[in-house]
Design an enzyme around this catalytic site. Structure first.
Site, PDB file in Angstrom:
ATOM      1  N   LEU A   1      34.157  23.799  26.456  1.00 59.58           N
ATOM      2  CA  LEU A   1      35.499  24.343  26.667  1.00 59.58           C
ATOM      3  C   LEU A   1      35.601  25.792  26.195  1.00 59.58           C
ATOM      4  CD1 LEU A   1      36.840  24.351  23.613  1.00 59.58           C
ATOM      5  CD2 LEU A   1      37.187  21.945  24.101  1.00 59.58           C
TER       6      LEU A   1
ATOM      7  N   CYS B   1      31.792  30.924  18.989  1.00 60.55           N
ATOM      8  CA  CYS B   1      30.601  30.381  19.656  1.00 60.55           C
ATOM      9  C   CYS B   1      29.512  31.389  20.010  1.00 60.55           C
ATOM     10  CB  CYS B   1      31.035  29.654  20.907  1.00 60.55           C
ATOM     11  SG  CYS B   1      31.919  28.168  20.462  1.00 60.55           S
TER      12      CYS B   1
HETATM   13  N1  LIG Z   1      35.519  26.723  19.296  1.00 66.14           N
HETATM   14  C1  LIG Z   1      34.981  26.596  20.502  1.00 66.14           C
HETATM   15  O1  LIG Z   1      35.446  27.172  21.474  1.00 66.14           O
HETATM   16  C2  LIG Z   1      33.780  25.700  20.709  1.00 66.14           C
HETATM   17  C3  LIG Z   1      33.384  25.397  22.019  1.00 66.14           C
HETATM   18  C4  LIG Z   1      32.295  24.581  22.209  1.00 66.14           C
HETATM   19  C5  LIG Z   1      31.598  24.094  21.110  1.00 66.14           C
HETATM   20  N2  LIG Z   1      31.973  24.407  19.850  1.00 66.14           N
HETATM   21  C6  LIG Z   1      31.239  23.849  18.715  1.00 66.14           C
HETATM   22  O2  LIG Z   1      31.994  22.766  18.171  1.00 66.14           O
HETATM   23  C7  LIG Z   1      31.843  22.713  16.752  1.00 66.14           C
HETATM   24  C8  LIG Z   1      33.202  22.809  16.076  1.00 66.14           C
HETATM   25  O3  LIG Z   1      33.765  24.069  16.378  1.00 66.14           O
HETATM   26  P1  LIG Z   1      35.279  24.385  16.043  1.00 66.14           P
HETATM   27  O4  LIG Z   1      35.569  25.727  16.606  1.00 66.14           O
HETATM   28  O5  LIG Z   1      36.121  23.239  16.447  1.00 66.14           O
HETATM   29  O6  LIG Z   1      35.188  24.459  14.435  1.00 66.14           O
HETATM   30  P2  LIG Z   1      36.386  24.529  13.399  1.00 66.14           P
HETATM   31  O7  LIG Z   1      35.841  25.247  12.227  1.00 66.14           O
HETATM   32  O8  LIG Z   1      37.622  25.007  14.066  1.00 66.14           O
HETATM   33  O9  LIG Z   1      36.627  22.985  13.016  1.00 66.14           O
HETATM   34  C9  LIG Z   1      35.745  22.223  12.273  1.00 66.14           C
HETATM   35  C10 LIG Z   1      36.558  21.184  11.515  1.00 66.14           C
HETATM   36  O10 LIG Z   1      35.662  20.261  10.876  1.00 66.14           O
HETATM   37  C11 LIG Z   1      36.254  19.882   9.646  1.00 66.14           C
HETATM   38  N3  LIG Z   1      35.226  19.254   8.788  1.00 66.14           N
HETATM   39  C12 LIG Z   1      34.195  19.821   8.143  1.00 66.14           C
HETATM   40  N4  LIG Z   1      33.478  18.883   7.505  1.00 66.14           N
HETATM   41  C13 LIG Z   1      34.064  17.695   7.769  1.00 66.14           C
HETATM   42  C14 LIG Z   1      33.784  16.349   7.394  1.00 66.14           C
HETATM   43  N5  LIG Z   1      32.747  16.027   6.636  1.00 66.14           N
HETATM   44  N6  LIG Z   1      34.602  15.377   7.830  1.00 66.14           N
HETATM   45  C15 LIG Z   1      35.671  15.675   8.623  1.00 66.14           C
HETATM   46  N7  LIG Z   1      35.985  16.933   9.004  1.00 66.14           N
HETATM   47  C16 LIG Z   1      35.181  17.920   8.592  1.00 66.14           C
HETATM   48  C17 LIG Z   1      36.846  21.175   9.119  1.00 66.14           C
HETATM   49  O11 LIG Z   1      37.827  20.937   8.118  1.00 66.14           O
HETATM   50  C18 LIG Z   1      37.431  21.771  10.403  1.00 66.14           C
HETATM   51  O12 LIG Z   1      38.770  21.357  10.605  1.00 66.14           O
HETATM   52  C19 LIG Z   1      30.888  23.849  16.387  1.00 66.14           C
HETATM   53  O13 LIG Z   1      29.575  23.356  16.352  1.00 66.14           O
HETATM   54  C20 LIG Z   1      31.051  24.809  17.552  1.00 66.14           C
HETATM   55  O14 LIG Z   1      29.922  25.603  17.755  1.00 66.14           O
HETATM   56  C21 LIG Z   1      33.076  25.197  19.620  1.00 66.14           C
END
Ligand SMILES: NC(=O)c1ccc[n+]([C@@H]2O[C@H](COP(=O)([O-])OP(=O)(O)OC[C@H]3O[C@@H](n4cnc5c(N)ncnc54)[C@H](O)[C@@H]3O)[C@@H](O)[C@H]2O)c1
Length: 453
Positions: free
Chosen positions: A152, A262
């Site tokens: 996304l 990302c």
């Molecule tokens: N942001 C994007 O557009 C996007 C798109 C595709 C893939 N990704 C990937 O998805 C993953 C997440 O990205 P994001 O942007 O959502 O990150 P983010 O930092 O916004 O969210 C991560 C969440 O995980 C929580 N967390 C950490 N440890 C935890 C645990 N042990 N138990 C429960 N919750 C926990 C944090 O509190 C936080 O709310 C990453 O690997 C990223 O590369 C992100």
């Protein structure tokens, strides 16, 4: 199905809400109790178009719950998606400590039969390692591991999730594959294709896609910089590029470089993973390096322009790394603002949605101000305006209004090419610096050089 989501950041929140929307019973958990309270109160802490409306609908019909209790999510799910952050370390390596901590915590609690799926972007080999961990920690349970990278785009995340161009699943057994196909069945039925592959390929596919997108952005930025030096206009060169159907138009807009959670970290993560196998990714390394320089470009232009001028206040429009999001991570604007503050300037910024995150980031800086009302209000007594995010609000601003408010001599540094150089320099007494739009000096120099010859 009963679906658990661990991590309610950008990906987890959107995944949870959309999974509920397509009919599953969803439970989401996060270690951050404030985030969880806000989701429970139908006040999404993440800005994504229509996310809050979907959240409200799913909360009302009881299809989604939020908790900080890992046991609850384990007990109320058949399949758990890990959506935890995988930030970069200083050397580019993917920091897996959040994922590792979570796995060590959650795996021993899993039910007799359960399925764990990586939605986070994780280095190649992560699913393989998780299988080993599961065997060590609970040898008598039937725990299935899947990879399901997410594609996304922030700013269009809900729509992207519900209308995926493809759903990639990394699976090496039939049970995980059939479970994941059941999860996505409502989307598959609408014609969205599933590409099933082995774990390593699914994990690498995500890095390859982001590296490709980053390459296009660095490519157009490099072309823009040649345009500046040679007296061409990148807006016109870009038209020639994008009218070629082999090239297409997406991710080919000159800017202050790519940002967000990302692209920067995945490019660096890919370079690091290759280096662990003695492989040098020459092209991807160049993409990364072009991007780092691009984030400094407007500041260098400003330094040249402001030489011998007494400037105390400047304005910055847009702090989000792109329009449509409140995400300021790795944003070119933040690099610029840090540079401006380090020269002792007072910075008055504006962003319609990222202002809260930006305010929190600079809360201790007394020379930084941010607002989210009328962007023109930031301009009084400023001599320079920097445009960093392509919000429509900025594009629609009347240039005369900018001109009236800036103190002379003034300049606009347009990091998104929202305006044309001629609009400023022909009609108004303002210097204008875009990305890859030739500047007058160089044009004159070129003419006089050719006359001499
Ligand atoms: N942001 C994007 O557009 C996007 C798109 C595709 C893939 N990704 C990937 O998805 C993953 C997440 O990205 P994001 O942007 O959502 O990150 P983010 O930092 O916004 O969210 C991560 C969440 O995980 C929580 N967390 C950490 N440890 C935890 C645990 N042990 N138990 C429960 N919750 C926990 C944090 O509190 C936080 O709310 C990453 O690997 C990223 O590369 C992100």
């Amino acid at each position: 199905l009963k679906v658990g989501i661990v991590g309610t950041g950008y990906v987890g929140a959107v995944t949870g809400v959309c999974m509920a929307h397509i009919g599953h019973d969803v439970i989401c958990c996060d270690v951050d109790p404030i985030k969880i309270k806000r989701f429970q109160a139908c006040d999404s802490p993440i800005h994504e178009p229509s996310l809050n409306e979907y959240l409200q609908h799913e909360l009302t019909r009881n299809k989604i719950q939020f908790t900080t209790d890992v046991n609850e999510i384990v007990n109320k799910s058949d399949i758990i998606f890990l959506c935890i952050g995988t930030p970069p370390k200083a050397n580019g390596e993917v920091d897996m400590h959040y994922i590792d901590e979570c796995l060590n915590d959650i795996v021993p609690r899993l039910k007799q039969t359960h399925c764990l799926v990586f939605k986070s972007t994780v280095p190649v080999g992560t699913a393989f390692k998780a299988k080993k961990l599961v065997k060590e920690l609970c040898p008598n349970k039937n725990i299935y591991i899947g990879s399901n990278p997410e594609f996304l785009k922030e700013g269009a995340a809900v729509s992207d999730f519900l209308n995926p161009e493809r759903i990639i699943i990394g699976v090496e057994d039939e049970i995980t594959e059939s479970l994941l196909r059941r999860v996505y069945e409502p989307l598959i039925r609408k014609g969205h294709p599933v590409l099933a592959m082995d774990h390593a390929s699914a994990e690498l596919a995500k890095y390859a896609c982001n590296a490709m997108l980053a390459t296009r952005i660095s490519f157009i930025n490099e072309i823009a910089n040649i345009c500046t030096s040679l007296g061409a206009n990148v807006n016109q060169v870009r038209q020639a590029l994008i009218s070629d159907s082999r090239i297409g138009s997406k991710f080919l807009s000159p800017s202050l470089g790519y940002g967000g959670q990302c692209l920067p970290k995945d490019v660096q993560g890919l370079i690091f993973q290759a280096s662990m196998h003695d492989l040098k990714l020459n092209l991807i390394e160049a993409v990364n390096s072009v991007n780092n320089s691009q984030k400094e470009l407007l500041f260098h232009k400003y330094k040249d322009w402001s030489r011998n001028k007494q400037i105390s206040k400047v304005s910055v429009w847009g702090t989000a790394f792109k329009a449509g999001t409140d995400d300021i991570r790795e944003s070119g604007a933040m690099v610029l603002i840090n540079n401006l503050l380090s020269c002792g300037l007072e910075v008055h910024a504006h962003d319609p949605v990222a202002f809260k995150n930006t305010q929190a980031y600079y809360s201790k800086n007394k020379r930084f101000y941010i607002s989210h009302g009328n962007p023109l209000d930031t301009l009084a007594h400023s001599q320079a305006l920097f445009i960093c995010t392509e919000w429509e609000l900025y594009r629609n601003t009347k240039l005369q209004n900018i001109s009236k408010l800036l103190l002379s001599p003034s300049a606009v540094f347009d990091g998104r090419n929202l305006f044309n150089k001629d609009d400023f320099t022909k009609q108004l007494d303002i210097d204008y610096f875009g990305i890859g739009q030739q500047n007058k000096l160089q044009k004159t120099d070129m003419v006089s050089a050719s006359l001499t010859i």
